[in-house]
Design a protein around this motif. Structure first.
Motif, PDB file in Angstrom:
ATOM      1  N   LYS A 338       0.936  -1.089   0.031  1.00 30.72           N
ATOM      2  CA  LYS A 338      -0.086   0.006   0.104  1.00 30.72           C
ATOM      3  C   LYS A 338       0.946   1.325   0.084  1.00 30.72           C
ATOM      4  O   LYS A 338       0.515   2.094  -0.885  1.00 30.72           O
ATOM      5  CB  LYS A 338      -0.915   0.094   1.057  1.00 30.72           C
ATOM      6  CG  LYS A 338      -1.702   1.265   1.331  1.00 30.72           C
ATOM      7  CD  LYS A 338      -2.731   1.246   2.546  1.00 30.72           C
ATOM      8  CE  LYS A 338      -3.548   2.272   2.600  1.00 30.72           C
ATOM      9  NZ  LYS A 338      -4.513   2.481   3.918  1.00 30.72           N
ATOM     10  N   LYS A 339       1.910   1.215   0.670  1.00 29.08           N
ATOM     11  CA  LYS A 339       2.654   2.367   0.885  1.00 29.08           C
ATOM     12  C   LYS A 339       3.514   2.506  -0.191  1.00 29.08           C
ATOM     13  O   LYS A 339       3.720   3.637  -0.698  1.00 29.08           O
ATOM     14  CB  LYS A 339       3.693   2.352   2.045  1.00 29.08           C
ATOM     15  CG  LYS A 339       4.828   3.452   2.336  1.00 29.08           C
ATOM     16  CD  LYS A 339       5.367   3.247   3.691  1.00 29.08           C
ATOM     17  CE  LYS A 339       6.219   4.556   3.996  1.00 29.08           C
ATOM     18  NZ  LYS A 339       6.989   4.425   5.286  1.00 29.08           N
ATOM     19  N   ARG A 340       3.875   1.586  -0.958  1.00 30.10           N
ATOM     20  CA  ARG A 340       4.690   1.585  -2.181  1.00 30.10           C
ATOM     21  C   ARG A 340       3.907   2.016  -3.241  1.00 30.10           C
ATOM     22  O   ARG A 340       4.349   3.122  -4.006  1.00 30.10           O
ATOM     23  CB  ARG A 340       4.978   0.385  -2.675  1.00 30.10           C
ATOM     24  CG  ARG A 340       6.373  -0.039  -2.931  1.00 30.10           C
ATOM     25  CD  ARG A 340       6.894  -1.453  -3.221  1.00 30.10           C
ATOM     26  NE  ARG A 340       6.297  -2.200  -3.953  1.00 30.10           N
ATOM     27  CZ  ARG A 340       5.641  -3.385  -3.149  1.00 30.10           C
ATOM     28  NH1 ARG A 340       5.991  -3.772  -2.129  1.00 30.10           N
ATOM     29  NH2 ARG A 340       4.905  -4.167  -4.113  1.00 30.10           N
ATOM     30  N   ARG A 341       2.802   1.793  -3.479  1.00 30.43           N
ATOM     31  CA  ARG A 341       1.816   2.239  -4.275  1.00 30.43           C
ATOM     32  C   ARG A 341       1.414   3.721  -4.185  1.00 30.43           C
ATOM     33  O   ARG A 341       1.477   4.857  -5.101  1.00 30.43           O
ATOM     34  CB  ARG A 341       0.178   1.541  -4.241  1.00 30.43           C
ATOM     35  CG  ARG A 341      -0.824   2.071  -5.309  1.00 30.43           C
ATOM     36  CD  ARG A 341      -2.008   0.942  -5.312  1.00 30.43           C
ATOM     37  NE  ARG A 341      -2.946   1.775  -6.177  1.00 30.43           N
ATOM     38  CZ  ARG A 341      -3.184   1.909  -7.260  1.00 30.43           C
ATOM     39  NH1 ARG A 341      -2.135   1.396  -8.031  1.00 30.43           N
ATOM     40  NH2 ARG A 341      -4.141   2.600  -7.928  1.00 30.43           N
ATOM     41  N   GLU A 342       0.994   4.292  -2.910  1.00 31.71           N
ATOM     42  CA  GLU A 342       1.034   5.680  -2.588  1.00 31.71           C
ATOM     43  C   GLU A 342       2.304   6.556  -2.961  1.00 31.71           C
ATOM     44  O   GLU A 342       2.099   7.549  -3.819  1.00 31.71           O
ATOM     45  CB  GLU A 342       0.899   5.679  -1.143  1.00 31.71           C
ATOM     46  CG  GLU A 342      -0.408   5.420  -0.816  1.00 31.71           C
ATOM     47  CD  GLU A 342      -0.847   5.584   0.935  1.00 31.71           C
ATOM     48  OE1 GLU A 342       0.248   5.824   1.648  1.00 31.71           O
ATOM     49  OE2 GLU A 342      -1.984   5.087   1.152  1.00 31.71           O
ATOM     50  N   MET A 343       3.349   6.016  -2.698  1.00 30.92           N
ATOM     51  CA  MET A 343       4.766   6.565  -3.235  1.00 30.92           C
ATOM     52  C   MET A 343       4.616   6.627  -4.713  1.00 30.92           C
ATOM     53  O   MET A 343       5.208   7.722  -5.180  1.00 30.92           O
ATOM     54  CB  MET A 343       5.748   5.981  -2.661  1.00 30.92           C
ATOM     55  CG  MET A 343       6.081   6.202  -1.091  1.00 30.92           C
ATOM     56  SD  MET A 343       7.684   5.513  -0.674  1.00 30.92           S
ATOM     57  CE  MET A 343       7.836   6.131   1.033  1.00 30.92           C
ATOM     58  N   GLY A 344       4.403   5.651  -5.328  1.00 28.90           N
ATOM     59  CA  GLY A 344       4.464   5.606  -6.830  1.00 28.90           C
ATOM     60  C   GLY A 344       3.426   6.907  -7.339  1.00 28.90           C
ATOM     61  O   GLY A 344       3.740   7.451  -8.384  1.00 28.90           O
ATOM     62  N   LEU A 345       2.170   6.781  -6.858  1.00 30.09           N
ATOM     63  CA  LEU A 345       1.160   7.721  -7.319  1.00 30.09           C
ATOM     64  C   LEU A 345       1.864   9.318  -6.993  1.00 30.09           C
ATOM     65  O   LEU A 345       1.615  10.081  -7.903  1.00 30.09           O
ATOM     66  CB  LEU A 345      -0.086   7.534  -6.521  1.00 30.09           C
ATOM     67  CG  LEU A 345      -0.630   6.366  -7.064  1.00 30.09           C
ATOM     68  CD1 LEU A 345      -1.905   5.867  -6.056  1.00 30.09           C
ATOM     69  CD2 LEU A 345      -1.309   6.331  -8.448  1.00 30.09           C
ATOM     70  N   ASN A 346       2.408   9.336  -5.960  1.00 28.15           N
ATOM     71  CA  ASN A 346       3.060  10.728  -5.576  1.00 28.15           C
ATOM     72  C   ASN A 346       4.109  11.043  -6.505  1.00 28.15           C
ATOM     73  O   ASN A 346       4.305  12.214  -6.855  1.00 28.15           O
ATOM     74  CB  ASN A 346       3.582  10.737  -4.175  1.00 28.15           C
ATOM     75  CG  ASN A 346       2.497  10.493  -3.100  1.00 28.15           C
ATOM     76  OD1 ASN A 346       1.286  10.918  -3.220  1.00 28.15           O
ATOM     77  ND2 ASN A 346       2.843  10.164  -1.770  1.00 28.15           N
ATOM     78  N   GLY A 347       4.986  10.189  -6.771  1.00 30.97           N
ATOM     79  CA  GLY A 347       6.017  10.539  -7.741  1.00 30.97           C
ATOM     80  C   GLY A 347       5.477  10.847  -9.214  1.00 30.97           C
ATOM     81  O   GLY A 347       6.113  11.785  -9.622  1.00 30.97           O
ATOM     82  N   ARG A 348       4.538   9.988  -9.504  1.00 26.58           N
ATOM     83  CA  ARG A 348       3.999  10.221 -10.890  1.00 26.58           C
ATOM     84  C   ARG A 348       3.406  11.926 -10.635  1.00 26.58           C
ATOM     85  O   ARG A 348       3.575  12.517 -11.762  1.00 26.58           O
ATOM     86  CB  ARG A 348       2.967   9.383 -11.136  1.00 26.58           C
ATOM     87  CG  ARG A 348       2.213   9.419 -12.527  1.00 26.58           C
ATOM     88  CD  ARG A 348       3.120   9.333 -13.917  1.00 26.58           C
ATOM     89  NE  ARG A 348       2.529   9.623 -14.866  1.00 26.58           N
ATOM     90  CZ  ARG A 348       3.014   9.572 -16.018  1.00 26.58           C
ATOM     91  NH1 ARG A 348       4.461   9.396 -16.256  1.00 26.58           N
ATOM     92  NH2 ARG A 348       2.199   9.803 -17.174  1.00 26.58           N
ATOM     93  N   GLU A 349       2.717  12.006  -9.803  1.00 23.78           N
ATOM     94  CA  GLU A 349       2.030  13.203  -9.651  1.00 23.78           C
ATOM     95  C   GLU A 349       3.134  14.580  -9.699  1.00 23.78           C
ATOM     96  O   GLU A 349       2.801  15.646 -10.493  1.00 23.78           O
ATOM     97  CB  GLU A 349       1.228  13.442  -8.399  1.00 23.78           C
ATOM     98  CG  GLU A 349       0.315  14.765  -8.292  1.00 23.78           C
ATOM     99  CD  GLU A 349      -0.293  14.625  -6.850  1.00 23.78           C
ATOM    100  OE1 GLU A 349      -1.055  15.875  -6.603  1.00 23.78           O
ATOM    101  OE2 GLU A 349      -0.439  13.551  -6.395  1.00 23.78           O
ATOM    102  N   TYR A 350       4.301  14.264  -9.057  1.00 18.91           N
ATOM    103  CA  TYR A 350       5.229  15.514  -8.939  1.00 18.91           C
ATOM    104  C   TYR A 350       5.693  15.524 -10.555  1.00 18.91           C
ATOM    105  O   TYR A 350       6.014  16.759 -10.942  1.00 18.91           O
ATOM    106  CB  TYR A 350       6.591  15.055  -8.028  1.00 18.91           C
ATOM    107  CG  TYR A 350       7.566  15.873  -7.878  1.00 18.91           C
ATOM    108  CD1 TYR A 350       7.564  17.320  -7.697  1.00 18.91           C
ATOM    109  CD2 TYR A 350       8.680  15.191  -8.757  1.00 18.91           C
ATOM    110  CE1 TYR A 350       8.792  17.940  -7.800  1.00 18.91           C
ATOM    111  CE2 TYR A 350       9.728  15.926  -8.993  1.00 18.91           C
ATOM    112  CZ  TYR A 350       9.967  17.462  -8.450  1.00 18.91           C
ATOM    113  OH  TYR A 350      10.925  18.203  -8.523  1.00 18.91           O
TER     114      TYR A 350
END
Length: 380
Positions: A338-350
Motif C-alpha cells: 500500500k505504501k509503495r503504491r502511494e509513493m508511486g502515485l505521489n512520484g508520478r504526480e510530481y
C-alpha cells in the motif's frame, strides 16, 4: 535570438549533459530559434552539420562520456562571425568550453554557463583528492566571466556558493511523461529477463566508482533472508566497474547493458523499487525517470536527488554508504504494498509538473536578461 552552445559532450553520447542539451536543441528547433552547437566528434558522425560543428577528440580520462577535443580556433572564429550569436552558452569546463569562453570575451558576446558535474567528488573515488584545491581554483576562474551560471538543483547552488561562485540560477531538469509512465506490461518484462522472483529492484546509471555501485551486492546481502529470496536485481548501464560488479553480484542480478527509449521506460515501470546509492549527483535524471514511471526511489541523502525524492512521500533517503539503511528501506517498502503504491502515485504526480517546455522557456528568459545586461552596459 541566436544561440551558440559549446560543450564537450553531445548526442549521441549517453549522459545527463548530452541528453539535456539535445532535448534543448530540439526545443529550439521547434520554436524556430537558430542555434549552433560546437562539440567533439562522435565516431559515427561527420565533422560538422548545419547546426552542429564537430571537432576531433579523445575520451577524457576520468569521464569517458566527455571527450578531450581539439578545436580549430580559426574555424570556430569564422563560424561565430558568420553566425553572429546573441549569446554563448558554455556547458562544460574542458577544451570546447574554453574555446567558447575565449571567443565570448574576444568577440564581446554575452556569456552564460551551466554547471552539471561535481568533479571534486569524483576525485575522491579515483584517489586524486590532492587535486581538489587546484580544481576549485580553475572552476572559479573558468566561471567568473559568466553573467549567469545555471545549476540543476538548490543543493548544487548552495555548494557552489560556499566555493565563492556568484550569479547562480536554477536550471532544473524535466521529464517526458509520455515516454516514462506506469502503464506497461510488467509480466512481459519479467518473461524477457526470466525473472521468477516476487520483487524487482532496479539500478540505472553508469557502473562506475563515483556511483557507489559496488554497494549493491552488500545491500542485497544485508536484506533479511525472507526478503532476499524474493528479490531479483536489474542493473541497466555499463562502465568501468561492470566486470567487478558481475563477479561480486548475487545470482539473481541481471545485467541488461545500455537501454534507452521505450525499452528503458518499460523496465522502470515493471520494477518495484529504484535503488540508487550514488552520492555525486548534481540532479539525478534517472531518479526522475523512475518516479515518473510510478516506481518509488531509494537514494543516497546527498546531492541533487534530494530535490526529487521527498522522504516517505516519493521514496526514501538513506545516508550515503549506509548499507544497513538501504536494506532497511528496501525491506520496509517491499513488505508494504500500500505504501509503495502511494509513493508511486505521489512520484508520478510530481513528475507531471516537471515539463521540459516550461523549464526551457525559463532558460530563454534568463538568456534575454543576460543579453539585456550587455545592452544596458552599452547605454551606460
Amino acid at each position: 535570438m541566436k544561440i551558440a552552445i559549446f560543450t564537450d559532450t553531445f548526442a549521441p553520447d549517453v549522459n545527463g549533459v548530452a541528453k539535456t542539451l539535445k532535448r534543448f536543441t530540439d526545443f529550439l528547433s521547434d520554436k524556430g530559434l537558430e542555434y549552433k552547437v560546437f562539440a567533439p566528434k562522435s565516431a559515427s558522425q561527420s565533422m560538422y552539420s548545419s547546426d552542429i560543428y564537430r571537432f576531433k577528440s579523445l575520451p577524457l580520462f576520468l569521464y569517458p562520456e566527455c571527450r578531450f577535443a581539439f578545436p580549430n580556433m580559426l574555424h570556430v572564429r569564422e563560424e561565430l562571425i558568420q553566425f553572429k550569436p546573441d549569446i554563448i552558452h558554455v556547458a562544460t569546463p574542458f577544451n570546447v568550453g574554453l574555446c567558447g569562453l575565449h571567443y565570448a570575451k574576444k568577440l564581446n558576446i554575452p556569456l552564460v554557463g551551466s554547471y552539471h558535474t561535481d568533479f571534486d567528488k569524483y576525485l575522491e573515488y579515483y584517489d586524486l583528492q590532492f587535486l581538489t584545491k587546484v580544481l576549485w581554483r580553475y572552476m572559479r576562474w573558468f566561471h567568473r566571466p559568466m553573467r549567469k551560471i545555471y545549476v540543476p538543483s538548490v543543493d548544487t547552488m548552495e555548494n557552489l556558493k560556499k566555493h565563492g561562485f556568484m550569479n547562480l540560477d536554477i536550471w532544473a531538469r524535466g521529464i517526458d511523461c509520455s515516454t516514462f509512465h506506469p502503464n506497461f506490461d510488467r509480466e512481459a518484462m519479467r518473461r524477457k529477463y526470466g525473472i521468477k522472483e516476487k520483487h524487482v529492484l532496479l539500478y540505472v546509471g553508469r557502473i562506475a566508482p563515483e556511483k557507489d555501485v559496488m554497494l549493491l551486492p552488500e545491500i542485497h546481502n544485508s536484506l533479511p533472508e525472507r526478503v532476499r529470496e524474493d528479490v531479483h536485481w536489474l542493473v541497466v548501464g555499463d562502465g568501468p566497474n561492470q566486470e567487478e560488479l558481475r563477479k561480486k553480484s548475487p545470482e539473481k542480478m541481471t545485467f541488461t547493458g545500455f537501454l534507452s527509449g521505450q525499452v528503458l521506460a518499460h523496465v522502470y515501470a515493471a520494477s518495484d523499487l529504484f535503488v540508487f546509492p550514488s552520492p555525486t549527483e548534481t540532479f539525478g535524471n534517472v531518479v526522475l525517470e523512475a518516479i515518473a514511471s510510478g516506481t518509488p526511489a531509494i537514494v543516497a541523502n546527498a546531492g541533487g536527488v534530494r530535490t526529487i525524492v521527498k522522504h516517505q512521500r516519493t521514496g526514501m533517503l538513506c545516508e550515503e554508504k549506509d548499507i544497513e539503511g538501504f536494506a532497511k528501506a528496501i525491506t520496509e517498502l517491499l513488505l508494504d504494498r500500500k505504501k509503495r503504491r502511494e509513493m508511486g502515485l505521489n512520484g508520478r504526480e510530481y513528475a507531471l509538473t516537471q515539463t521540459w517546455d516550461s523549464i526551457f522557456e525559463a532558460l530563454l528568459k534568463g538568456y534575454e536578461e543576460a543579453i539585456d545586461e550587455k545592452q544596458l552596459a552599452v547605454l551606460a
